[in-house]
Design an enzyme around this catalytic site. Structure first.
Site, PDB file in Angstrom:
ATOM      1  N   ASP A 106     -20.528  31.690  26.806  1.00 35.62           N
ATOM      2  CA  ASP A 106     -19.671  31.365  27.948  1.00 35.62           C
ATOM      3  C   ASP A 106     -20.164  30.068  28.597  1.00 35.62           C
ATOM      4  OD1 ASP A 106     -18.066  31.323  30.168  1.00 35.62           O
ATOM      5  OD2 ASP A 106     -18.486  33.393  30.799  1.00 35.62           O
TER       6      ASP A 106
ATOM      7  N   HIS B 224     -10.796  39.801  29.816  1.00 31.75           N
ATOM      8  CA  HIS B 224     -11.965  39.740  30.688  1.00 31.75           C
ATOM      9  C   HIS B 224     -12.394  41.162  31.054  1.00 31.75           C
ATOM     10  CE1 HIS B 224     -13.606  37.763  34.642  1.00 31.75           C
ATOM     11  NE2 HIS B 224     -14.519  37.782  33.696  1.00 31.75           N
TER      12      HIS B 224
ATOM     13  N   TYR C 248     -26.621  31.426  36.326  1.00 27.94           N
ATOM     14  CA  TYR C 248     -25.643  32.516  36.403  1.00 27.94           C
ATOM     15  C   TYR C 248     -25.304  33.008  34.994  1.00 27.94           C
ATOM     16  CZ  TYR C 248     -21.409  35.093  37.429  1.00 27.94           C
ATOM     17  OH  TYR C 248     -20.474  36.084  37.522  1.00 27.94           O
TER      18      TYR C 248
ATOM     19  N   ARG D 254      -8.170  34.981  27.910  1.00 24.75           N
ATOM     20  CA  ARG D 254      -9.235  35.744  28.570  1.00 24.75           C
ATOM     21  C   ARG D 254      -8.777  36.494  29.812  1.00 24.75           C
ATOM     22  NH1 ARG D 254     -13.331  37.861  28.052  1.00 24.75           N
ATOM     23  NH2 ARG D 254     -14.725  36.863  29.533  1.00 24.75           N
TER      24      ARG D 254
ATOM     25  N   GLU E 132     -14.396  42.318  26.082  1.00 23.64           N
ATOM     26  CA  GLU E 132     -15.688  42.218  26.771  1.00 23.64           C
ATOM     27  C   GLU E 132     -16.014  43.572  27.399  1.00 23.64           C
ATOM     28  OE1 GLU E 132     -15.604  39.556  30.118  1.00 23.64           O
ATOM     29  OE2 GLU E 132     -17.784  39.322  30.133  1.00 23.64           O
TER      30      GLU E 132
ATOM     31  N   GLU F 246     -16.471  30.119  25.256  1.00 23.00           N
ATOM     32  CA  GLU F 246     -15.572  30.482  26.358  1.00 23.00           C
ATOM     33  C   GLU F 246     -15.637  29.468  27.500  1.00 23.00           C
ATOM     34  OE1 GLU F 246     -16.670  34.242  28.054  1.00 23.00           O
ATOM     35  OE2 GLU F 246     -15.471  33.892  29.844  1.00 23.00           O
TER      36      GLU F 246
ATOM     37  N   GLU G 209     -10.088  33.334  32.222  1.00 22.73           N
ATOM     38  CA  GLU G 209     -10.401  34.485  33.084  1.00 22.73           C
ATOM     39  C   GLU G 209     -10.032  34.239  34.545  1.00 22.73           C
ATOM     40  OE1 GLU G 209     -14.665  34.899  32.405  1.00 22.73           O
ATOM     41  OE2 GLU G 209     -15.072  34.043  34.372  1.00 22.73           O
TER      42      GLU G 209
ATOM     43  N   HIS H 263     -23.289  41.640  26.837  1.00 21.55           N
ATOM     44  CA  HIS H 263     -23.959  40.428  27.336  1.00 21.55           C
ATOM     45  C   HIS H 263     -25.435  40.464  26.998  1.00 21.55           C
ATOM     46  CE1 HIS H 263     -20.937  39.363  30.750  1.00 21.55           C
ATOM     47  NE2 HIS H 263     -20.328  39.649  29.617  1.00 21.55           N
TER      48      HIS H 263
ATOM     49  N   ASP I 100     -17.053  43.363  37.591  1.00 25.04           N
ATOM     50  CA  ASP I 100     -16.228  43.259  38.803  1.00 25.04           C
ATOM     51  C   ASP I 100     -14.769  43.621  38.542  1.00 25.04           C
ATOM     52  OD1 ASP I 100     -17.211  40.374  37.842  1.00 25.04           O
ATOM     53  OD2 ASP I 100     -15.133  40.133  38.458  1.00 25.04           O
TER      54      ASP I 100
ATOM     55  N   TRP J  51     -18.948  26.114  38.124  1.00 26.33           N
ATOM     56  CA  TRP J  51     -20.013  27.020  37.652  1.00 26.33           C
ATOM     57  C   TRP J  51     -19.468  28.101  36.760  1.00 26.33           C
ATOM     58  CZ3 TRP J  51     -20.249  32.261  38.858  1.00 26.33           C
ATOM     59  CH2 TRP J  51     -19.322  32.691  39.838  1.00 26.33           C
TER      60      TRP J  51
ATOM     61  N   ASN K 149     -13.375  39.502  43.008  1.00 19.51           N
ATOM     62  CA  ASN K 149     -14.794  39.365  43.350  1.00 19.51           C
ATOM     63  C   ASN K 149     -15.043  38.287  44.412  1.00 19.51           C
ATOM     64  OD1 ASN K 149     -17.497  39.930  43.113  1.00 19.51           O
ATOM     65  ND2 ASN K 149     -17.762  39.024  41.085  1.00 19.51           N
TER      66      ASN K 149
ATOM     67  N   ARG L 262     -22.627  38.294  23.469  1.00 20.66           N
ATOM     68  CA  ARG L 262     -22.542  37.001  24.130  1.00 20.66           C
ATOM     69  C   ARG L 262     -23.969  36.549  24.428  1.00 20.66           C
ATOM     70  NH1 ARG L 262     -20.287  35.886  30.228  1.00 20.66           N
ATOM     71  NH2 ARG L 262     -22.482  36.230  30.702  1.00 20.66           N
TER      72      ARG L 262
ATOM     73  N   HIS M 194     -18.782  28.766  31.121  1.00 22.85           N
ATOM     74  CA  HIS M 194     -18.513  28.983  32.549  1.00 22.85           C
ATOM     75  C   HIS M 194     -18.017  27.722  33.269  1.00 22.85           C
ATOM     76  CE1 HIS M 194     -18.632  31.783  35.906  1.00 22.85           C
ATOM     77  NE2 HIS M 194     -18.776  32.683  34.966  1.00 22.85           N
TER      78      HIS M 194
HETATM   79  C1  CS2 Z   1     -17.938  35.976  33.362  1.00 22.71           C
HETATM   80  C2  CS2 Z   1     -17.658  36.811  34.582  1.00 22.71           C
HETATM   81  O1  CS2 Z   1     -17.564  37.946  32.145  1.00 22.71           O
HETATM   82  C3  CS2 Z   1     -17.482  36.730  32.116  1.00 22.71           C
HETATM   83  O2  CS2 Z   1     -17.086  36.102  31.175  1.00 22.71           O
HETATM   84  O3  CS2 Z   1     -17.448  34.703  33.347  1.00 22.71           O
HETATM   85  O4  CS2 Z   1     -18.757  37.593  34.776  1.00 22.71           O
HETATM   86  C4  CS2 Z   1     -17.306  36.079  35.876  1.00 22.71           C
HETATM   87  O5  CS2 Z   1     -18.312  35.204  36.243  1.00 22.71           O
HETATM   88  C5  CS2 Z   1     -17.103  37.076  36.973  1.00 22.71           C
HETATM   89  O6  CS2 Z   1     -16.122  37.972  36.594  1.00 22.71           O
HETATM   90  C6  CS2 Z   1     -16.722  36.409  38.283  1.00 22.71           C
HETATM   91  O7  CS2 Z   1     -16.298  37.356  39.181  1.00 22.71           O
HETATM   92 MG    MG Z   2     -16.522  34.166  31.510  1.00 22.53          MG
END
Ligand code: CS2
Ligand code: MG
Length: 407
Positions: A214, A316, A159, A287, A343, A240, A266, A122, A320, A407, A37, A147, A216
């Site tokens: 998450d 993961h 985000y 992940r 997920e 996460e 991830e 999500h 994407d 982030w 991504n 989540r 992040h």
């Molecule tokens: C996220 C993702 O799915 C998740 O747990 O952290 O959406 C991540 O931000 C994206 O895959 C980034 O490309």
């Molecule tokens: Mg994640």
């Protein structure tokens, strides 16, 4: 079983996907996902300019040998671009082998260990009422695990919360160009807010619903330890990416202070990124995606290493990761013993007109389907209607002074 052609297909049916198509001399086609991504074309070049010429005329059969040839042979090891390219080749070769065997891939990996894969969706909202609506919608769709992400009072878009301009929804980051969008962040405000969100969700939905969150990568180990401790009363399935974890030893501090289960990895791309985390049991779930970790061959080794330490797979599965990468995860997850959860962010209808899938979601469980191979075929004509669009993931800055932040 020699490889006759190796072609990269780039398509953007709402967001960019990079796929590798291998075809053998007797016409068997295998697909691999190489989507990274926001950095897609780097992998396209790695494959087109450096890897694909090596594959023509090569026997499709010896998968481990090809993996080692690409990994060790390049001299320059690891890294997301390299490992996404290796993953695509590896996955396509497994697809071919399973098609030759006339079996769904999970059969070649040892057969199924369960009826289907527990999966989480999500749920998110700017505030509690929106979050509750989103949870209700997921429950109606059959999810048994969600989540939870919310907005933070005083901050703008975050985000991972629906409505964010850089969000990873079904048609996520495409269009966020020519520069990444920027968001503002305040970890202290987040830490004050989040426990109350989980308290409200538990109060409304009771103890059974599986809840995940998450972080992040936004916390230091000390902050992550504080959050894990404060969330303990709400019995999370996992927390996460509480820290970036490039410093694996940092997780010792988190672990010493909380029993909230931890999921991580991830953005990792090899087993080495997990060495301390797994051997010291500093996490509970790995992940990584098949797509970003060198394919089925490498992911299998990673989950087997994890199994020795009672650590499970929580691969993961954002939008994407293409439907090809998702199918690879489902076949592996069905076969291994130490599967934890998958997920699942459903792809958009537009994406599914390009990628013809056979996996299914029933009663909260995912199943890869029983077609030979991965069970996903890319429609080249449909793909050609959606050319590449430059797109970036967002960037985060501290609200206090504009410092670039994780982030
Ligand atoms: C996220 C993702 O799915 C998740 O747990 O952290 O959406 C991540 O931000 C994206 O895959 C980034 O490309
Ligand atoms: Mg994640």
């Amino acid at each position: 079983m020699k490889i006759k052609s190796a072609d990269v297909v780039v398509t953007s049916p709402g967001r960019n996907f990079v796929s590798l198509r291998l075809e053998t001399e007797d016409g068997v086609v295998g697909w691999g996902d190489a989507t990274l991504n926001g950095r897609e074309l780097a992998v396209v070049s790695y494959l087109r300019d450096h890897v694909n010429p090596l594959l023509i005329g090569r026997d499709a059969g010896p998968i481990e040998d090809t993996w080692q040839y690409l990994y060790r042979g390049a001299y320059w090891r690891r890294g997301p671009v390299t490992m996404a390219a290796v993953a695509a080749v590896d996955t396509a070769l497994w697809d071919i082998k399973a098609k030759y065997a006339n079996m769904p891939l999970y059969e070649l990996l040892g057969g199924r260990s369960r009826r289907g894969l527990l999966s989480y969706g999500h749920a998110s909202g700017g505030d509690l009422p929106q979050l509750f609506d989103s949870i209700d919608q997921h429950l109606d769709e059959g999810f048994r695990a969600v989540r939870i992400q919310t907005g933070v009072p005083g901050l703008g878009p975050v985000y991972g919360v629906a409505g964010d301009p850089g969000d990873q929804g079904p048609d996520g980051s495409a269009g966020v160009a020519p520069r990444p969008s920027e968001e503002l962040w305040d970890t202290r405000a987040y830490l004050r807010h989040l426990p109350a969100v989980f308290e409200a969700v538990r109060a409304k939905y009771g103890p059974e619903l599986l809840l995940l969150h998450d972080g992040h990568h936004r916390m230091t180990p000390t902050q992550a330890a504080q959050l894990g401790k404060r969330l303990e009363p709400y019995d999370l399935f996992w927390l996460e990416d509480c820290t970036p974890a490039e410093n694996q030893e940092g997780l010792r501090l988190v672990r010493a202070h909380t029993t909230t289960p931890l999921a991580l990895g991830e953005t990792f791309n090899t087993i080495w990124d997990y060495k301390t985390l797994i051997s010291e049991h500093l996490i509970d779930y790995v992940r990584s995606a098949v797509t970003h970790t060198g394919g089925i061959t490498a992911m299998r080794k990673l989950v087997d290493f994890a199994a020795m330490h009672q650590i499970k797979a929580g691969m993961h599965g954002p939008t994407d990761v293409s439907p090809i990468g998702m199918a690879a995860a489902l076949h592996l997850g069905l076969a291994i013993h130490n599967f934890g959860i998958q997920e699942f962010m459903p792809h958009s209808e537009r994406t599914l007109t390009v990628f013809r899938t056979s996996y299914r979601f029933e009663d909260g469980l995912l199943h890869p389907g029983d077609r030979p191979g991965l069970g996903v075929e890319l429609d080249l004509e449909a793909a050609a209607a959606f050319p590449y669009e430059a797109a970036y993931l967002p960037v985060n800055r501290l609200a206090l002074d504009g410092t670039v932040h994780d982030w």
